[in-house]
Design an enzyme around this catalytic site. Structure first.
Site, PDB file in Angstrom:
ATOM      1  N   HIS A 185      35.794  -5.365 -64.247  1.00 34.37           N
ATOM      2  CA  HIS A 185      34.399  -5.286 -64.685  1.00 34.37           C
ATOM      3  C   HIS A 185      33.680  -4.112 -64.034  1.00 34.37           C
ATOM      4  CE1 HIS A 185      34.129  -8.856 -67.131  1.00 34.37           C
ATOM      5  NE2 HIS A 185      34.687  -9.592 -66.192  1.00 34.37           N
ATOM      6  N   ARG A 292      31.367  -7.029 -82.243  1.00 33.24           N
ATOM      7  CA  ARG A 292      31.972  -8.229 -81.671  1.00 33.24           C
ATOM      8  C   ARG A 292      31.010  -9.410 -81.850  1.00 33.24           C
ATOM      9  NH1 ARG A 292      32.612  -4.307 -77.390  1.00 33.24           N
ATOM     10  NH2 ARG A 292      34.779  -3.662 -77.100  1.00 33.24           N
ATOM     11  N   GLU A 426      46.631  -6.069 -84.707  1.00 24.88           N
ATOM     12  CA  GLU A 426      46.789  -6.232 -83.259  1.00 24.88           C
ATOM     13  C   GLU A 426      48.003  -7.074 -82.903  1.00 24.88           C
ATOM     14  OE1 GLU A 426      43.280  -8.281 -81.792  1.00 24.88           O
ATOM     15  OE2 GLU A 426      43.010  -9.221 -83.746  1.00 24.88           O
ATOM     16  N   ASN A 449      44.404  -2.688 -77.756  1.00 23.87           N
ATOM     17  CA  ASN A 449      44.458  -3.457 -76.512  1.00 23.87           C
ATOM     18  C   ASN A 449      45.455  -4.604 -76.632  1.00 23.87           C
ATOM     19  OD1 ASN A 449      42.419  -1.745 -75.853  1.00 23.87           O
ATOM     20  ND2 ASN A 449      40.858  -3.293 -75.563  1.00 23.87           N
ATOM     21  N   ASP A 450      45.361  -5.366 -77.710  1.00 26.43           N
ATOM     22  CA  ASP A 450      46.295  -6.474 -77.913  1.00 26.43           C
ATOM     23  C   ASP A 450      47.623  -5.995 -78.476  1.00 26.43           C
ATOM     24  OD1 ASP A 450      45.009  -8.635 -76.848  1.00 26.43           O
ATOM     25  OD2 ASP A 450      44.016  -9.224 -78.697  1.00 26.43           O
ATOM     26  N   CYS A 497      40.001   0.537 -82.800  1.00 27.34           N
ATOM     27  CA  CYS A 497      38.892   0.090 -81.966  1.00 27.34           C
ATOM     28  C   CYS A 497      39.327  -0.311 -80.559  1.00 27.34           C
ATOM     29  CB  CYS A 497      38.145  -1.067 -82.626  1.00 27.34           C
ATOM     30  SG  CYS A 497      39.186  -2.471 -83.054  1.00 27.34           S
TER      31      CYS A 497
END
Length: 567
Positions: A185, A292, A426, A449-450, A497
């Site tokens: 984070h 999102r 994904e 990402n996935d 994305c």
């Protein structure tokens, strides 16, 4: 002295060091009665709840809804009867409030970190952040990271999200931590704040003192403590060049993104709220590549109504005008849990009941969102995207329900407009079947990402195997090429994305592959535009040909290394 860490947010900074260390209660000399200590705890909880609610709102406004999500998780910790109950039990047994909080903090962190579940390991960080806040409240050591009045580089063992969100962007020139990874984070916040960050600088706290001068290179992860005159001169020049470059990017704010040989691509933003959409336009976005919608469902006790959702979608579409807005339907599950949905505990939540699977299991919840989206379609350039699609039957089912809701609204004389339908690619099965999927949808958006973590079986949040999470792996490049080629063969467009879309090292390769839309964090857009405008797609084709012959990520990275990249 030079210390090596991991580059987490780019940039050069030169400033004085300020050390920031967490509160540790070794002993508490003045312990009141049990009632007094319980009262201290109760007041600390109440104050912390107000703090976190304000921090959630402020962070959403300053950095975006997705960055603010973590503070909702912290509020849940404060409401957890097991956590608070354990602290109260120790106070009842004679401990001071601060001692009890620290003991329970350590107990819960040990428990969570021992679990073979990355989601639960992340909860350890949440518990620590909340506990530190409570300990500061009960001891009166409410340390602030926003009161510095001169340029500062913060050095810490670790920075909690609440620490990073409060950084004074005017004077904080960057931060260095002993722990953390590129996807923590704190690193994400640093990129949003556009300040350099270096993580994993093991042992730096014992090597430096507050007041030392430091040079930090967010590109390489290097830290120079009390540098030589030559080092200062060199990095001061680099810092000045960095500032000039950032200023020059503003000239591209309203420009199109076109390669030197006339190939146009679209640079869009990943958003989570109306405020994010407004900021995206201010930072040069040509559209929204990923809205999102899960943030509409989080941090509340019941699911959002159709009207609540409609108003948000309508407002975002209105603000974006003619610019496209790709709205991802509910993507809950994995690392995002919603208590009121009574989701089952799963051993492998990232492979479980999440995203489209959860929507199919909660039909009315899903249909409510579809109705809200269709109602909003007449207010802008809407594109609806379904996540976590792995089979043709899933997209056909989603399209059927969407068509039914659209027809029902038309029968009610509610105005609707045409919109495109797409899927996130994904899951490897979706990429492999992309020639078939291209006949079913209007567009693809590759969620790298996935896709990377599923293809390579490498958890992107696990620092110990971060070297395996490799966007330039030949298998990933091959899948991305297959998806793009399959879509183009059917006259469809392809976006991306995931984080790879905003990676300056990957952008030339993606241009060469023919990616049509790059969606990224809004602060990255202008730098990406400048980079793409300097490229020639045609000139990159030989590099692409060489890439497709490679069998290792190292070989591919070498081809696309900036020093080897002829434009």
């Amino acid at each position: 002295m030079k210390i090596q860490g991991i580059a987490a947010a780019s940039g050069i900074s030169i400033a004085k060091i300020v050390k920031f260390e967490p509160v540790t209660i070794l002993e508490q000399t003045e312990i009141g009665t049990t009632e007094q200590e319980l009262a201290k705890l109760s007041l600390a909880i109440a104050d912390s709840t107000i703090d976190l609610q304000q921090l959630e709102v402020q962070t959403a406004e300053r950095l975006g809804v997705s960055e603010a999500e973590v503070f909702g998780a912290h509020l849940l910790v404060l409401q957890d009867p097991e956590y608070i109950g354990a602290i109260e039990a120790l106070i009842q047994d004679g401990s001071g409030a601060a001692q009890a909080i620290e003991a329970v903090q350590n107990q819960f962190m040990t428990l969570f970190l021992a679990l073979d579940d990355e989601y639960m390991k992340e909860r350890a960080a949440d518990v620590k952040d909340v506990s530190q806040r409570l300990m500061r409240k009960v001891t009166g050591t409410n340390e602030s990271l926003s009161n510095y009045d001169e340029p500062t580089i913060l050095v810490a063992h670790d920075l909690a999200p609440s620490d990073t969100a409060k950084l004074n962007a005017e004077f904080t020139r960057g931060f260095i931590t002993e722990k953390g990874g590129k996807t923590s984070h704190s690193a994400i916040f640093a990129r949003s704040l556009q300040i350099p960050a270096i993580v994993g600088a093991t042992g730096i706290l014992s090597e430096v003192q507050s007041g030392d001068i430091a040079i930090m290179n967010g590109e390489t992860g290097e830290v120079f403590i009390n540098p030589t005159a030559e080092q200062l001169k060199y990095y001061e020049a680099l810092e000045q060049m960095q500032l000039e470059k950032r200023h020059s990017l503003q000239a591209l704010l309203h420009e199109k993104t076109v390669t030197k040989d006339g190939h146009h691509v679209e640079l869009a933003a990943n958003i989570g709220s109306l405020n994010d959409a407004k900021k995206a336009l201010q930072q040069g976005a040509e559209g929204v590549g990923l809205f999102r919608t899960e943030f509409l469902y989080l941090e509340r006790d019941t699911s959002p109504t159709e009207q609540e959702q409609f108003e948000v979608y309508r407002d975002v579409l209105t603000v974006m005008g003619e610019h496209p807005v790709v709205v991802r339907t509910l993507d809950i599950g994995g690392d995002k849990a919603v208590p009121y949905l009574n989701m089952p505990k799963e051993d492998n939540p990232f492979l479980g009941l999440r995203a489209i699977r959860l929507c199919f299991a909660n039909e009315e919840l899903f249909r409510t969102q579809l109705r809200a989206l269709v109602r909003a379609s007449s207010y802008g350039n809407l594109k609806i995207m379904f996540p976590m699609i792995s089979s043709i039957s899933e997209i056909r089912q989603a399209k059927q329900w969407l068509a039914e809701e659209k027809e029902a609204l038309i029968e009610q004389n509610i105005e609707v407009s045409d919109f495109e339908i797409g899927i996130m690619v994904e899951i490897p099965s979706a990429a492999i079947l992309s020639p078939v999927f291209a006949e079913e949808v209007d567009f693809f958006s590759i969620g790298t990402n996935d896709l990377i973590q599923y293809t390579l079986a490498a958890d992107r949040m696990n620092e110990s195997i971060s070297h395996l999470y490799e966007p330039f792996h030949p298998a990933i490049v091959s899948l991305v090429k297959l998806v793009i080629d399959s879509a183009h063969a059917q006259g469809k467009w392809v976006g991306m994305c995931g984080e790879m879309a905003g990676d300056s090292a990957a952008i030339p390769l993606l241009v060469a592959l023919g990616l049509d839309e790059f969606s990224m964090s809004a602060p990255s857009i202008l730098a990406a535009r400048k980079q793409i405008n300097s490229l020639s797609k045609e000139a990159l084709q030989e590099k692409l040909h060489q890439t497709l012959q490679q069998s290792t990520a190292e070989g591919i990275r070498a081809i696309w290394h900036q020093k080897n990249l002829a434009t």
